[in-house]
Design a protein around this motif. Sequence first.
Motif, PDB file in Angstrom:
ATOM      1  N   ASN A 225       6.229   3.169  -3.266  1.00  0.00           N
ATOM      2  CA  ASN A 225       4.980   3.217  -2.489  1.00  0.00           C
ATOM      3  C   ASN A 225       5.093   4.126  -1.264  1.00  0.00           C
ATOM      4  O   ASN A 225       4.122   4.331  -0.539  1.00  0.00           O
ATOM      5  CB  ASN A 225       4.514   1.808  -2.076  1.00  0.00           C
TER       6      ASN A 225
ATOM      7  N   VAL B 135      -4.169   6.676  -1.400  1.00  0.00           N
ATOM      8  CA  VAL B 135      -3.088   6.736  -0.409  1.00  0.00           C
ATOM      9  C   VAL B 135      -3.645   6.103   0.865  1.00  0.00           C
ATOM     10  O   VAL B 135      -4.660   6.558   1.408  1.00  0.00           O
ATOM     11  CB  VAL B 135      -2.614   8.192  -0.153  1.00  0.00           C
TER      12      VAL B 135
ATOM     13  N   PHE C 153       5.329   8.170  -7.665  1.00  0.00           N
ATOM     14  CA  PHE C 153       4.422   7.760  -6.577  1.00  0.00           C
ATOM     15  C   PHE C 153       3.023   7.469  -7.121  1.00  0.00           C
ATOM     16  O   PHE C 153       2.382   6.490  -6.748  1.00  0.00           O
ATOM     17  CB  PHE C 153       4.380   8.864  -5.518  1.00  0.00           C
TER      18      PHE C 153
ATOM     19  N   ARG D  65       2.963   4.267  -8.881  1.00  0.00           N
ATOM     20  CA  ARG D  65       3.328   3.167  -7.983  1.00  0.00           C
ATOM     21  C   ARG D  65       4.750   2.622  -8.234  1.00  0.00           C
ATOM     22  O   ARG D  65       5.005   1.453  -7.937  1.00  0.00           O
ATOM     23  CB  ARG D  65       2.313   2.012  -8.082  1.00  0.00           C
TER      24      ARG D  65
ATOM     25  N   LYS E 293       0.846  -1.206   0.000  1.00  0.00           N
ATOM     26  CA  LYS E 293       0.000   0.000   0.000  1.00  0.00           C
ATOM     27  C   LYS E 293       0.876   1.249   0.000  1.00  0.00           C
ATOM     28  O   LYS E 293       2.057   1.174   0.318  1.00  0.00           O
ATOM     29  CB  LYS E 293      -0.906  -0.004   1.232  1.00  0.00           C
ATOM     30  N   THR E 294       0.256   2.380  -0.302  1.00  0.00           N
ATOM     31  CA  THR E 294       1.035   3.617  -0.410  1.00  0.00           C
ATOM     32  C   THR E 294       0.945   4.456   0.864  1.00  0.00           C
ATOM     33  O   THR E 294      -0.077   4.450   1.563  1.00  0.00           O
ATOM     34  CB  THR E 294       0.533   4.472  -1.595  1.00  0.00           C
TER      35      THR E 294
END
Length: 719
Positions: free
Chosen positions: A613, A630, A607, A610, A562-563
């Motif tokens: 991350n 996000v 970002f 992707r 996940k970011t």
Amino acid sequence: MKRSASWLETAKPVFVTKAERERRQAPAVADRRHSAADLFRSLHQPPLLPSPTPPSSFNPSLCNSAYRDSSDRDRDRDRRHDLDRDRRRDRYDSSCRDRGKERIRERGPGRDCHREREQDRDGERADRNREKDRLERMAEREREKELEAIKEQYLGCKKPKKQVIKPSEKFRSFDWENTEDTSRDMNTLYQLPHEARPLFGRGFVAGMDRREQKKAAAQHEKKIRAELRHRTGAEDRMEDDDDLVGKKNAAAADSYDTFDMRVDRHWSEKSLAEMTERDWRIFREDFSISYKGSRVPRPMRSWSESNLGAELLLAVEGAGYRKPSPIQMAAIPLGLSQRDVIGIAETGSGKTAAFVLPMMSYIAQLPPISDENGPYALVLAPTRELAQQIEEETVKFANCLGIRVVSVVGGQQIEGQALKLKQGCEIVIATPGRLLDCLESRYAVLNQCNYVVLDEADRMIDMGFEPQVVAVLDAMPSSNLKPENEDEKLDERRIYRTTCMFSATMPPAVERLARKYLRHPVVVTIGTPGKATELITQNVMMVKESEKKFLLHKMLRELGDKTAIVFCNTRESVGMHTKDLANKGFRVMGIHGGKSQAKRDISLDGFRNRHCNVLVATDILARGIDVPDVAHVINYEMHNSIEIYTHRIGRTGRAGKKGVATSFLTLENTDIFFDLKQMLIQSNSPVPPELARHEASRFRPGSAPGRPPRRNDTVFANR
Ligand SMILES: Nc1ncnc2c1ncn2[C@@H]1O[C@H](COP(=O)(O)OP(=O)(O)OP(=O)(O)O)[C@@H](O)[C@H]1O
């Protein structure tokens, strides 16, 4: 003593009454009378002794008369003497009596006086006894009062209130006791009182069941029709017609029902024409829309109700915006009616489309810009990244209308931008500094620009862009400003300048700018101004500086694919932590204002796409930047401004999606303690006990403890 008392008694003059005195004097008077009688007798009788020889010339008759005269004189003299003596005695007696009276008065006379004294003594004794009784009674009363006071104090007994009768009521009191009411007994009507039933029947107005009435009427009509048919013998022919009429009637009844019962339906089930004032109010409440301003147009409930035009609606559909967001519902109709707007809505709520769409609609009515005389509309944003993002969002809708959009931001070649401006464009999206440069270099003119939007206006002022913003606004034609007088009617054929400001936070500093450049703006607020969206779970951790790194690594490891955006306060920190995280094997990039625009773009695009991350950033990323999905925002270094906190955490939980924000708080950040605690309380997030207890969280920095809240202060319960 005894002797002197008896002497006193004997020495005292004795009161003698007249009768007593006369009785006492009686023997003396009798004596005197006897002696006078003897004397008289002796005078009138010849003396027994030989009388002296009378003289030769003696005449017995003469001698006799002379003797009688002298005896009369003597007698008279004696009588006078007696009378004088009596008079003197009387005088003496009366004076004695007076003196006696006085003495009696002073000392009390003799035995009577003694008795009187006895009586006096008895009287005095009785008086003393009475006085004693009285004092005892008073003391008793005092004791009782004291006891009552003690009881009242310790047992809390309530004193019965003294009934105060007003002078006006004194003579006209018509109060009566319930028990005095005899009407129940007299009239059976009062024995079974009915409760009021305002909604009897099915809750229709006045208890009338319109459906029942209509059903009965329909049955009656059917019966009459059947009878008529029977009489005319046209049963078969009319059967079809009858069905048709029945259906028609049913439809009419249904529509009548719908109309009749509209108050019971939710606004979402009603057409625009059916909406009542109450429905609009419920609608506004449902979306937490509040307005400040006069003659506010109705919000739109759906895209189809907006007056955006077919092309724009197609573009909206193409963007995948199925429903307008609350700020779009409220602000788009305002923008379309060319009202000045201050829009305040939480982060990620679609403010960009809320000002871009009416701007497009305005431009669509104007002829295309032929040369460098453009633009028709201008959007100012505080950062290059945000300006570029707005450009992208605008282009989404602009293409369908053939509207050209140019962004004019720093960090790029000005000549390239000047060329684009020269070729003509309807919309310019710019940062204030670079646009001012363009205006001063005559690459751009704003003489046709009558639609201006200040996105994140508060941030522009924060960053010190106010002079540039003012200069840009002053470069626009002032002849198109709306009249100062709000009541003055606007000329429908004329174009007036429309100025809008949008942000999630609108501190009072923006008011100055708004007052100068906005004419009779409508302030639209969605929810509570400055409040973070409820889609974000806010975690605040009280940590020591030395613990932060370990915690950050732990969180990023847990993040997986996940970011996350990690916010730092300085460029140096961003650089340091980017390196550190990269060394630890995280897919990380850094972005801050000290980097070239190209590097900034690479980081942000990387970002977004992707490639990494984790993005470590300064506040250039805090405002308006929209990166979908996000998952986590980490405030590695906490900023002391609550507005920046709101915008930073607002990078997650956007467009209806959920997000998490974690903030590391140290004792260095006491300046934000108060506001942060309020924010956490307001959004029902847990307040760490160290923060809740801390003295700095009790008062706003610089405010006097205990001062009453000011007008702009937001004070929440559960401090
Ligand atoms: N009606 C809509 N339906 C679905 N998504 C929408 C709608 N309006 C906007 N969005 C999306 O929501 C996201 C956030 O929009 P936007 O950036 O305009 O929010 P914002 O209110 O300006 O946020 P910020 O305060 O951070 O600047 C964007 O990705 C946008 O495409």
